[in-house]
Design an enzyme around this catalytic site. Structure first.
Site, PDB file in Angstrom:
ATOM      1  N   TYR A   1      48.136  38.657  43.440  1.00  0.00           N
ATOM      2  CA  TYR A   1      48.608  39.094  44.756  1.00  0.00           C
ATOM      3  C   TYR A   1      49.323  40.440  44.645  1.00  0.00           C
ATOM      4  CZ  TYR A   1      47.741  34.435  46.726  1.00  0.00           C
ATOM      5  OH  TYR A   1      47.156  33.280  47.165  1.00  0.00           O
TER       6      TYR A   1
ATOM      7  N   LYS B   1      40.099  33.676  45.478  1.00  0.00           N
ATOM      8  CA  LYS B   1      40.535  34.523  44.373  1.00  0.00           C
ATOM      9  C   LYS B   1      41.214  33.646  43.315  1.00  0.00           C
ATOM     10  CE  LYS B   1      44.805  33.831  45.005  1.00  0.00           C
ATOM     11  NZ  LYS B   1      45.486  33.120  43.923  1.00  0.00           N
TER      12      LYS B   1
END
Length: 405
Positions: free
Chosen positions: A246, A158
């Site tokens: 996150y 990511k």
């Protein structure tokens, strides 16, 4: 002077073992004399292990790791070495000498080393089932497409890519190749995060109408891993893209819904060369269809990785929430606080996500964090940057695109 306790320790550590071996050997010899068993060492039954042992090598799925920077060498390759269902069988790097040194440490043959420009040759390596992209954000789409063209499944770090268009290109390439695509949202396998999710879903926190998440870390220009993060074309953005993701992904996972409206601000200190192209602090408010609200912040100067789930009975706090190791979960109210311990350590997040993908590939099951999740998050990030630029609330469609007036 003679130390009786020392003698006892030696006896327990070695003497007792030697005596036990002598007794066992004498018993075996007596049995051998009666024709029951041959002489020689006596084997013990298979022990009952606390964790399942790795699968036989021929049943473990082979992975090619693309990019051999700090994260790949510090966490990805060690995790593959510990995994049950997965193992490293090939490496891809722009530095041949570095690739050879890393290959020697992990038992990867030099005939299984590739450059970024020769990834197409992976098609001829049947030992490779999965390609793990661990490179700078701007390269994810191109390298993912190359891996699919070579007939491999792809596990990508990511953020998925630098734009929703690139994410869609990766998803389309996966469908065209008939292969799986998964994004490495490791917190979905982190033991403390899993426990917090279970506690929230159980109702123990009560009604959770508010949540907050803050992810900050210093940006150090002296480190090669941070130098490309200061370049917008390579990183795709600043702290929001790198570590704020996150918060975004985690809150949507915990709450089980995505926002339908957002507002945001961002800041870059004038005169600081680190932030000539990217933001330092990013903060946002998220409104959800259920009526819940949340705030997030990210930054490149402080150090904190925290998530709070504010229930009307209890508050669950993950602090650290998404560190590589040492995460903690505390559940509290006005009168007391209790740390919730887990049997597994935070290291399980790395092997967990890797083995999950290997199992999905070999058994044909769905992945927990697919490319569509990465696309959703990138659309949300795009909307947040727009909200910060325009300094107003933006309404979102269910697919996280901005709802135009």
């Amino acid at each position: 002077m003679h130390d009786p306790s020392k003698s006892r320790r030696l006896f327990l550590a070695g003497g007792a073992a030697g005596l036990g071996a002598a007794i066992a050997g004498g018993r075996a010899a007596a049995q051998a004399d009666r024709g029951q068993i041959p002489t020689g060492p006596v084997g013990r039954p298979e022990p009952k292990l606390e964790e399942e042992p790795p699968l036989p090598l021929d049943r473990q799925l082979g992975w090619a790791v693309v990019g051999l920077g700090d994260y790949a060498q510090g966490y990805v390759l060690p995790a593959l070495a510990r995994a049950r269902r997965s193992r490293a069988v090939a490496l891809v790097s722009g530095n041949p000498e570095k690739a050879k040194r890393v290959a020697a440490r992990y038992g990867v043959g030099e005939n299984a080393l590739y450059g970024y420009d020769t990834m197409g040759r992976l098609a001829g390596n049947d030992a490779v089932g999965v390609v793990y992209i661990v490179t700078a954000n701007a390269t994810h789409a191109e390298l993912t497409v190359k891996a699919f063209e070579a007939g491999k499944h792809v596990f990508c770090e990511k953020p998925m890519a630098n734009s929703p268009a690139e994410c869609q290109r990766m998803i389309d390439a996966a469908k065209a190749a008939g292969r799986k695509l998964m994004i490495a949202y490791r917190a979905h396998w982190e033991p403390h995060n899993l426990r917090a999710k279970a506690i929230l879903d159980s109702g123990a926190l009560g009604q959770v109408w508010f949540a907050s998440s803050d992810h900050h870390r210093p940006l150090d220009p002296s480190l090669p891993r941070d130098q490309w993060r200061m370049k917008r074309d390579v990183a795709g953005g600043g702290s929001l893209v790198d570590i704020g993701i996150y918060s975004l992904n985690g809150l949507q996972w915990f709450l089980g819904e995505s926002p339908n409206a957002v507002a945001a601000t961002m800041q870059a200190p004038p005169g600081d060369p680190r932030f000539a192209e990217v933001e330092n602090v990013f903060s946002a408010e998220l409104a959800f269809p259920s009526g819940r609200r949340a705030t997030i912040s990210s930054g490149y100067t402080a150090s904190k990785k925290r998530i709070d789930l504010w229930g009307d009975r209890l508050v669950a706090t993950l602090d650290p929430a998404t560190a590589y190791q040492g995460n903690r979960l505390v559940v509290s109210n006005a009168k007391k606080a209790e740390e919730i311990l887990t049997e597994e350590t935070s290291a399980a997040q790395f092997t967990g996500e890797i083995d999950h993908f290997s199992q999905a590939v070999t058994e044909g099951t769905e992945v927990r964090t697919p490319g569509e999740m990465g696309l959703r998050d990138m659309r949300l990030i795009e909307a947040l940057y727009r909200a910060a630029r325009e300094r107003r609330w933006l309404d979102l469609n269910p697919d996280m695109t901005v709802r135009e007036a």
